[in-house]
Write an enzyme that holds these catalytic residues in place. Sequence first.
Site, PDB file in Angstrom:
ATOM      1  N   GLU A 192      45.639 -96.954 -86.926  1.00 17.10           N
ATOM      2  CA  GLU A 192      45.112 -97.456 -85.650  1.00 17.10           C
ATOM      3  C   GLU A 192      44.236 -98.668 -85.940  1.00 17.10           C
ATOM      4  O   GLU A 192      43.314 -98.591 -86.744  1.00 17.10           O
ATOM      5  CB  GLU A 192      44.324 -96.349 -84.948  1.00 17.10           C
ATOM      6  CG  GLU A 192      43.512 -96.814 -83.757  1.00 17.10           C
ATOM      7  CD  GLU A 192      44.322 -97.556 -82.703  1.00 17.10           C
ATOM      8  OE1 GLU A 192      45.305 -97.013 -82.203  1.00 17.10           O
ATOM      9  OE2 GLU A 192      43.962 -98.730 -82.398  1.00 17.10           O
ATOM     10  N   THR A 201      46.158 -95.587 -73.308  1.00 13.13           N
ATOM     11  CA  THR A 201      46.417 -94.295 -72.660  1.00 13.13           C
ATOM     12  C   THR A 201      45.128 -93.590 -72.261  1.00 13.13           C
ATOM     13  O   THR A 201      45.040 -93.015 -71.180  1.00 13.13           O
ATOM     14  CB  THR A 201      47.219 -93.386 -73.611  1.00 13.13           C
ATOM     15  OG1 THR A 201      48.352 -94.086 -74.083  1.00 13.13           O
ATOM     16  CG2 THR A 201      47.660 -92.116 -72.910  1.00 13.13           C
ATOM     17  N   ASP A 429      51.632-106.259 -80.786  1.00 16.05           N
ATOM     18  CA  ASP A 429      51.870-106.399 -82.235  1.00 16.05           C
ATOM     19  C   ASP A 429      53.196-105.766 -82.680  1.00 16.05           C
ATOM     20  O   ASP A 429      53.912-106.308 -83.521  1.00 16.05           O
ATOM     21  CB  ASP A 429      50.760-105.717 -83.060  1.00 16.05           C
ATOM     22  CG  ASP A 429      49.373-106.210 -82.732  1.00 16.05           C
ATOM     23  OD1 ASP A 429      49.228-106.981 -81.770  1.00 16.05           O
ATOM     24  OD2 ASP A 429      48.433-105.810 -83.444  1.00 16.05           O
ATOM     25  N   ARG A 481      55.240-100.899 -56.851  1.00 18.07           N
ATOM     26  CA  ARG A 481      54.069-101.657 -57.295  1.00 18.07           C
ATOM     27  C   ARG A 481      54.275-103.165 -57.157  1.00 18.07           C
ATOM     28  O   ARG A 481      53.348-103.892 -56.815  1.00 18.07           O
ATOM     29  CB  ARG A 481      53.749-101.309 -58.749  1.00 18.07           C
ATOM     30  CG  ARG A 481      53.172 -99.934 -58.869  1.00 18.07           C
ATOM     31  CD  ARG A 481      52.886 -99.568 -60.296  1.00 18.07           C
ATOM     32  NE  ARG A 481      52.043 -98.383 -60.321  1.00 18.07           N
ATOM     33  CZ  ARG A 481      51.600 -97.815 -61.430  1.00 18.07           C
ATOM     34  NH1 ARG A 481      51.930 -98.305 -62.612  1.00 18.07           N
ATOM     35  NH2 ARG A 481      50.828 -96.761 -61.388  1.00 18.07           N
ATOM     36  N   GLU A 621      54.980 -97.803 -74.614  1.00 13.11           N
ATOM     37  CA  GLU A 621      55.067 -99.105 -73.952  1.00 13.11           C
ATOM     38  C   GLU A 621      55.628-100.196 -74.854  1.00 13.11           C
ATOM     39  O   GLU A 621      56.057-101.237 -74.366  1.00 13.11           O
ATOM     40  CB  GLU A 621      53.680 -99.498 -73.410  1.00 13.11           C
ATOM     41  CG  GLU A 621      53.772-100.568 -72.344  1.00 13.11           C
ATOM     42  CD  GLU A 621      52.437-100.941 -71.735  1.00 13.11           C
ATOM     43  OE1 GLU A 621      51.491-100.124 -71.802  1.00 13.11           O
ATOM     44  OE2 GLU A 621      52.347-102.055 -71.194  1.00 13.11           O
TER      45      GLU A 621
HETATM   46  P1  ADP Z   1      51.255 -96.093 -75.513  1.00  8.67           P
HETATM   47  O1  ADP Z   1      50.903 -95.839 -74.085  1.00  8.67           O
HETATM   48  O2  ADP Z   1      52.605 -96.623 -75.680  1.00  8.67           O
HETATM   49  O3  ADP Z   1      50.923 -94.922 -76.379  1.00  8.67           O
HETATM   50  P2  ADP Z   1      48.697 -97.389 -76.004  1.00  8.67           P
HETATM   51  O4  ADP Z   1      48.336 -98.758 -75.614  1.00  8.67           O
HETATM   52  O5  ADP Z   1      48.040 -96.247 -75.328  1.00  8.67           O
HETATM   53  O6  ADP Z   1      50.285 -97.284 -75.957  1.00  8.67           O
HETATM   54  O7  ADP Z   1      48.398 -97.207 -77.554  1.00  8.67           O
HETATM   55  C1  ADP Z   1      48.787 -98.154 -78.491  1.00  8.67           C
HETATM   56  C2  ADP Z   1      47.823 -98.074 -79.651  1.00  8.67           C
HETATM   57  O8  ADP Z   1      48.337 -98.849 -80.729  1.00  8.67           O
HETATM   58  C3  ADP Z   1      46.442 -98.628 -79.354  1.00  8.67           C
HETATM   59  O9  ADP Z   1      45.470 -97.699 -79.732  1.00  8.67           O
HETATM   60  C4  ADP Z   1      46.367 -99.895 -80.186  1.00  8.67           C
HETATM   61  O10 ADP Z   1      45.073-100.212 -80.618  1.00  8.67           O
HETATM   62  C5  ADP Z   1      47.264 -99.537 -81.343  1.00  8.67           C
HETATM   63  N1  ADP Z   1      47.801-100.705 -82.056  1.00  8.67           N
HETATM   64  C6  ADP Z   1      48.323-101.821 -81.499  1.00  8.67           C
HETATM   65  N2  ADP Z   1      48.705-102.683 -82.442  1.00  8.67           N
HETATM   66  C7  ADP Z   1      48.443-102.095 -83.639  1.00  8.67           C
HETATM   67  C8  ADP Z   1      48.595-102.490 -84.995  1.00  8.67           C
HETATM   68  N3  ADP Z   1      49.085-103.689 -85.312  1.00  8.67           N
HETATM   69  N4  ADP Z   1      48.223-101.625 -85.965  1.00  8.67           N
HETATM   70  C9  ADP Z   1      47.677-100.416 -85.656  1.00  8.67           C
HETATM   71  N5  ADP Z   1      47.475-100.013 -84.394  1.00  8.67           N
HETATM   72  C10 ADP Z   1      47.860-100.824 -83.387  1.00  8.67           C
END
Ligand code: ADP
Length: 662
Positions: A192, A201, A429, A481, A621
């Site tokens: 993370e 989320t 990312d 929406r 997402e």
């Molecule tokens: P979803 O609803 O698809 O689960 P979220 O936005 O709730 O998506 O969660 C995506 C998570 O991935 C976030 O906590 C974000 O910080 C993390 N994240 C995004 N890019 C990276 C990365 N390059 N490396 C590690 N974690 C990442």
Amino acid sequence: MSNGKKIMAIVLSCILILSFLGTAGCTTAGEDRESDTEQMATETQANEVSIADGKYEGAGEGLNGEIRVAVTVENQKIKTVEIVSHSETAGISDAAFERIPEDIVKYQSVALDAVAGATYSSNGILEAARKALLQAGFTEAQITAEVDKEEKEEKEEETELAADVVVIGSGGAGMSAATAALQEGSTVIVLEKMPTYGGNTIVAGSGYNCADYERQSQYEMTAAQRETIESYLEMEAENSWMQEWQKEIRQDLEEYDAQGSTYVYDSPALHAIMTWIGGDEEANPELVDMLCRNAADSYEWLTQLGAEWVDGIEAGNGALWQRSHTATTKYGTSGGCFVEPQKEAFDELGGQMYLEYKAEELIEENGRIVGVKGVTGSGNEFTAMASQGVVLATGGFAANVEMRQKYNTIWPDLGESVPTTNPSSSTGDGIVMAEAVGANLVDMEYIQMVASGDPFITPIITNVAFVNSQGERFVREDGRRDEICEAVLEQPGQYFYYIMDTHTTVDLLDGMTIHGFVLDDIVDGEDIIKADTLEELAEQMGIDPDTLTNTVAEFNSYVDAGSGDPLGRATFGSRIDAGPYYANRAYANVHYCMGGVEIDTQARVIDNEGNVIPGLYAAGEVTGGIHGTNRLGGNSIADIITFGRIAGQNAAAEQRNIANES
Ligand code: ADP
């Protein structure tokens, strides 16, 4: 006087009295004190240098209200920093509470950076500590000394990680994938990039969509809802999926009518048809079918892990049907229910989470994804190798203005000035990483805007009327929406209000908002307005009271009839007639990316030539193809949990497949 102001007044008078007495050892009522003799001895000693040993309290402003901090000073040094009280949201603010007090002691300074993702809580703690230290006799200069960044960043960290399954991202999709893989017996690492887990989320307000006879059978189906179903059955079937869904619904309705039923009908087939048509038939119907047929099972899974739901069933904003399950604020926010239950199971099953480990590049060996490289928050490079599979669960790109601008072809402008509901971590990312190994991207231009406020009470629209700044309704509240946001952008000032009575505001979540705020604490007369009568509400909103009362009276007449709304609303709950009333100002926000990495029904990532990329899974997402042009409200949570589980289970099955092949 508010409590916060009262406490500040006590602190200030305490400072005044003590400066008069020539002592610096200020404490507030109820605080533990050392014995008088000890205190006097240390004070005499410290008076010479004007920093007095003792324990001092200060208050700062966090996200949800006051944060009180107690600082212990010994020999002119900050010895401990403790949080005395706060009303911050659990989960989101945890990292600030863990890290900031520790760092204040470590660096003997309050000139520290806020913890990313918990800025308000961090600044509240720093401010509270600053005030306490000033009471102790420190000067501003002494406690705001520049922290030696070099020293700060020196940190021993693991840089060579390995597990069966590596999950990138700790939102609902990532935590579901990780937990599902652990349940299958794999070892799992979650990477993370932020200092806290939960992603977008954990701050999500939406409900969880799935057909649920037990709950839906408690409500009467309106005449307009029945017409809605009939309209889906009359549509020409574009493909065999649609034919099958229509066939199932027809069969169900024959039985429903034969039994003289009158409740709100639903089924996975109706959910699927609404999802597919609601996304303008652009989604992959196979994925839609997978989502809708598994949503109820994923709901049960999440509930068994600990998620809690309020009674009844609602229609969320853009849900198009009364099938949204509303999570309680058991874990601080409603969104907590979509992450924390899995996190608890993850910890119990031995999952390893690495916070501030940002994945940057997928590692490919002989055409297979075997791990990921990245960099930690302290700047160390790391690798995480996966013997079974890598799951991308990095969320969308609603907070990445450059990507919004690059892909948007639908909205007039998604530039810097357009707000987003997403946290700063939603930067796409995973999409960039997947594209670099040949993944196919689909539906990237479909970026969803949603009508919501800041702060926001709830996205539920069952008992809600939308009115513009003139006090008039302008769009069906239970519509899509995209259609709602298009209408919002045409209103004067491009804003409107959710008009709600006590059923939606106070009864539903016990007076809390979806983000864990005590509603009445955040009434500000502007974004959230409260009044005992509609007339008073209108006055505070700057709207003609007669116009608002007429609008609500007309709205209530459609509720009574269950039809007849000239704007086409079909879902009605109860009348808006139980004060106190609330108005929540709302705008169109960038909210969700329907597009992303292409997957199949097994959550395997597909490349540009239509082939599976071995070892690479994606869920949530970051993926595209499930929602078409427009995602239904409440479908995202069902999607991330369902496809998260599928991704985790399939990644966990990989080794066995490889073993079988060899
Ligand atoms: P979803 O609803 O698809 O689960 P979220 O936005 O709730 O998506 O969660 C995506 C998570 O991935 C976030 O906590 C974000 O910080 C993390 N994240 C995004 N890019 C990276 C990365 N390059 N490396 C590690 N974690 C990442």
